[in-house]
Design an enzyme around this catalytic site. Structure first.
Site, short mmCIF file in Angstrom:
data_model
loop_
_atom_site.label_atom_id
_atom_site.label_comp_id
_atom_site.label_asym_id
_atom_site.label_seq_id
_atom_site.Cartn_x
_atom_site.Cartn_y
_atom_site.Cartn_z
N TYR A 98 0.77 -1.53 0.49
CA TYR A 98 -0.31 -0.15 -0.52
C TYR A 98 0.82 1.11 0.81
CZ TYR A 98 -4.20 2.97 1.18
OH TYR A 98 -5.29 3.68 0.62
N HIS B 80 1.02 3.93 -3.57
CA HIS B 80 0.65 5.54 -2.23
C HIS B 80 1.95 6.09 -2.64
CE1 HIS B 80 -3.01 3.62 -1.83
NE2 HIS B 80 -3.66 4.96 -1.96
N TYR C 96 -5.04 16.73 0.02
CA TYR C 96 -5.48 15.19 0.33
C TYR C 96 -4.21 14.39 0.72
CZ TYR C 96 -7.84 10.83 -1.00
OH TYR C 96 -8.33 9.36 -0.77
N TRP D 141 -7.29 1.25 -10.27
CA TRP D 141 -7.38 1.10 -8.88
C TRP D 141 -7.51 1.69 -7.69
CZ3 TRP D 141 -2.01 3.37 -7.60
CH2 TRP D 141 -2.23 4.25 -6.44
N TRP D 142 -8.78 1.83 -7.55
CA TRP D 142 -9.74 1.43 -6.67
C TRP D 142 -9.86 0.13 -6.35
CZ3 TRP D 142 -14.82 4.98 -7.81
CH2 TRP D 142 -14.11 6.34 -7.53
#
Length: 128
Positions: free
Chosen positions: A31, A35, A54, A92-93
């Site tokens: 993860y 990112h 964000y 991506w999701w």
């Protein structure tokens, strides 16, 4: 991504939002890796959907991911639908949802929309 208007929001300052989800412990490294190099198409769509400032934080003890951002547009539902229509965002999701566990009863995935995959948080204090 159902969200409430923040009590501190205004047309000028935007709407501050926060949400949580749980990161599966076996995916912590992956993860962070993905990112560190978010796909350009995803970053572009986030910006085009009026999301700024964000951040995602991780608590290694609980596995909770805490996201915060500001929405500066005028049609959150419409912008989130535009986000959902982007094939690269959906890809991506699908990848990142597989690394997570939703804390929202009945949530299926990020693409489904309602109920939201990330659990919305209520702002109870803000000191600008």
């Amino acid at each position: 991504m159902s969200q409430l208007w923040s009590p501190t929001s205004s047309a000028r300052s935007g709407r501050r939002l926060a949400q949580i989800v749980k990161l599966k412990p076996e995916f912590v490294g992956k993860y962070k890796e993905v990112h560190a190099a978010v796909w350009p198409e995803v970053l572009k769509q986030i910006k085009e959907c009026n999301i700024v400032d964000y951040s995602i934080f991780h608590d290694p003890e609980t596995g909770i991911l805490f996201a915060s951002f500001k929405y500066i547009g005028n049609d959150y539902a419409g912008d989130m639908e535009r986000m959902r229509q982007n094939p690269k965002v959906r890809e991506w999701w699908k990848m990142t949802d597989g690394m997570q566990e939703s804390l929202v009863p009945g949530a299926k995935d990020s693409e489904s929309g309602e109920p939201s995959w990330w659990k919305p948080m209520e702002e109870v204090f803000y000191n600008p």
